[in-house]
Enzyme design. Structure first.
Site, PDB file in Angstrom:
ATOM      1  N   LYS A  91       0.797  -1.239   0.000  1.00 41.24           N
ATOM      2  CA  LYS A  91       0.000   0.000   0.000  1.00 41.24           C
ATOM      3  C   LYS A  91       0.829   1.288   0.000  1.00 41.24           C
ATOM      4  CE  LYS A  91      -2.103  -1.609   3.638  1.00 41.24           C
ATOM      5  NZ  LYS A  91      -2.969  -1.900   4.777  1.00 41.24           N
ATOM      6  N   ASP A 147      -5.326  -5.951  10.520  1.00 39.41           N
ATOM      7  CA  ASP A 147      -6.662  -5.326  10.585  1.00 39.41           C
ATOM      8  C   ASP A 147      -7.791  -6.329  10.306  1.00 39.41           C
ATOM      9  OD1 ASP A 147      -5.826  -5.462   7.942  1.00 39.41           O
ATOM     10  OD2 ASP A 147      -6.432  -3.427   7.407  1.00 39.41           O
TER      11      ASP A 147
HETATM   12  C1  GLC Z   1      -2.646  -4.988   2.532  1.00 37.60           C
HETATM   13  C2  GLC Z   1      -1.812  -5.604   3.677  1.00 37.60           C
HETATM   14  C3  GLC Z   1      -2.692  -6.455   4.572  1.00 37.60           C
HETATM   15  C4  GLC Z   1      -3.891  -5.669   5.044  1.00 37.60           C
HETATM   16  C5  GLC Z   1      -4.648  -5.102   3.834  1.00 37.60           C
HETATM   17  C6  GLC Z   1      -5.864  -4.274   4.239  1.00 37.60           C
HETATM   18  O1  GLC Z   1      -3.064  -5.980   1.692  1.00 37.60           O
HETATM   19  O2  GLC Z   1      -0.743  -6.363   3.136  1.00 37.60           O
HETATM   20  O3  GLC Z   1      -1.956  -6.931   5.685  1.00 37.60           O
HETATM   21  O4  GLC Z   1      -4.728  -6.476   5.805  1.00 37.60           O
HETATM   22  O5  GLC Z   1      -3.777  -4.295   3.067  1.00 37.60           O
HETATM   23  O6  GLC Z   1      -5.505  -3.166   5.009  1.00 37.60           O
END
Ligand code: GLC
Length: 452
Positions: free
Chosen positions: A160, A196
């Site tokens: 991200k 999360d």
């Molecule tokens: C990205 C991260 C993951 C997280 C997701 C949503 O894919 O790698 O760990 O849960 O974003 O925030």
């Protein structure tokens, strides 16, 4: 035969509809490929699904206590004070939100952790917390982390748009503890580390026993579910009777049909070759995939006039939020779209042009919703092949919460795939789930006495 290059408006639109369409056959293929990747990931073989053990099972609803929660996973960092009553209810009394400056996301790791410690310090001061007492903090760190226990784990790779140096391969709890020390904060003990998705599942499960999946559809996308320990073949020596929540890291699933637009988005991203599903689905990338198509229409002379031909030429100049707004305009004169275009400096767009924009947004967002639904279906079919039980899916994230028609397009897939049994699946918004859920996980850790 006509090539893509010579196509007129109608043919080109039909071509796009086709390459972005996710049919029932595609959904079935995605489910099959998911199962094969899940199996490999759980067995410790090379797989695009990391299937990471989280060291927790689902909460019972009886967890109680007061905790702070630190939530880091996108452009904002949040701190919450959460109280769990032990009867399925949670109360969030204070929330502080801090915007992470882009240069902190991509600079030196120590600076990122110093920034986090600084935010914790402001939160303690603003909320008049007595620094002479001790507090348990649950850390929601929404990136792929190889956990070694409930309160320790190494970052596998940033996602991200984060690239902060010197963090990959390190224990993020250790880095946070060091930063707290540098800042002279001694009243905080980090009680738990959670993704999360795991927080979202825990939060929904706290008062809904049917909840067996946590999903994020926001800046990024990912999911977790409780797995039988006997199926986690890469884990030896654990009591095989129990369950453990598995963070799938499904954003990295790579058995999908990529278009040339997806390829361009991937090539220009900070993590080329990774997170394919995330780049086709999540809020951080959906606007960019859509912008590439808009630019293709313009380039072909099929959209906008010469005066507006430079529209949305810059990377990330068209956002998923813009798509949400466009999709929400149901007026015949496209009044909201008009307002948005004027703000973007486009003055000569015809109704036909506005409808074209709306249609492009529909094409990419429906694909995203169908892929998400196919991925959820894969997990449901894995845990309950005959769909005998009810399944509540706790979902958090702005794409799910705010994009008009997104959840509806997901439900359509369940209806086509599971027919009348689709009513056993409920998609439920788990607002702020990750923060609340992290506190629940800290409470589990405190009862189990497993936190460090
Ligand atoms: C990205 C991260 C993951 C997280 C997701 C949503 O894919 O790698 O760990 O849960 O974003 O925030």
């Amino acid at each position: 035969m006509m090539t893509v290059a010579d196509m007129g408006y109608k043919e080109f639109t039909a071509y796009l509809e086709k390459v972005f369409n996710i049919t029932l056959g595609d959904v079935k293929k995605i489910i099959k490929a998911f199962h094969s990747e899940m199996k490999k990931g759980l067995s410790g073989f090379e797989s695009s699904l990391k299937m990471i053990p989280s060291f927790v099972e689902r909460p019972t609803g009886r967890e109680s206590g007061k905790f702070f929660a630190l939530d880091l996973g996108g452009t904002n960092l949040r701190l919450l004070a959460v109280e769990l009553d032990g009867k399925g209810a949670s109360n969030v009394s204070t929330v502080s939100k801090f915007v992470i400056p882009p240069k902190t996301m991509t600079g030196a790791g120590d600076e990122l952790f110093d920034f986090i410690a600084e935010c914790i310090s402001s939160f303690l001061t603003e909320s008049n917390i007595d620094k002479e007492k001790n507090y348990d903090l649950a850390f929601t760190f929404s990136f792929p982390v190889e956990q070694t226990n409930i309160a320790a784990g190494k970052l596998i790779a940033w996602t991200k748009g984060f690239t902060a140096s010197g963090v990959e391969g390190k224990d993020v709890i250790m880095l946070l503890n060091e930063a707290l020390k540098r800042k002279g904060i001694n009243c905080i003990r980090i009680a738990a580390l959670a993704n999360d998705t795991v927080g979202t599942l825990a939060a929904k499960c706290y008062n809904d026993r049917d909840c067996d999946m946590g999903v994020i559809l926001g800046t990024g996308t990912n999911a977790c579910y409780p797995e039988k320990i006997s199926n986690i073949k890469k884990w030896r020596g654990l009591d095989p009777r129990g369950e453990m929540i598995i963070n799938m890291e499904w954003g990295n699933f790579n058995k999908l049909r990529f278009t040339s637009y997806d390829k361009d988005v991937d090539d220009e991203s900070l993590n080329t070759g990774c997170q394919y599903l995330e780049k086709m689905v999540s809020g951080m990338y959906l606007g960019e995939v859509t912008r590439k198509i808009i630019r293709d229409y313009i380039h072909r002379g099929l959209l906008f006039t010469n005066a507006d031909s430079n529209a949305f030429i810059k990377k990330d100049s068209f956002l998923t939020e813009d798509m949400s707004l466009i999709a929400s305009d149901e007026s015949t004169d496209c009044a909201l779209i008009d307002e948005f275009l004027k703000k973007s400096g486009l003055t000569e767009v015809t109704i036909h042009g506005k409808m074209t924009l709306k249609n492009i947004c529909r094409i990419t967002s429906v694909r995203a919703a169908r892929i998400s639904a196919a991925a959820i279906s894969a997990v449901i079919k894995w845990t309950d092949p005959k769909l005998k039980n009810n399944h509540t899916i706790g979902v958090d994230g702005s794409l799910f919460e705010k994009y008009p028609g997104f959840s509806g397009a997901m439900l359509d897939v369940f209806k086509i795939l599971f027919k009348e049994k689709a009513s056993k699946i409920k998609l439920e918004l788990a607002k702020d789930g990750s923060g609340k859920g992290a506190a629940i996980i800290a409470a589990i850790a405190a009862t189990a006495g497993t936190s460090s």
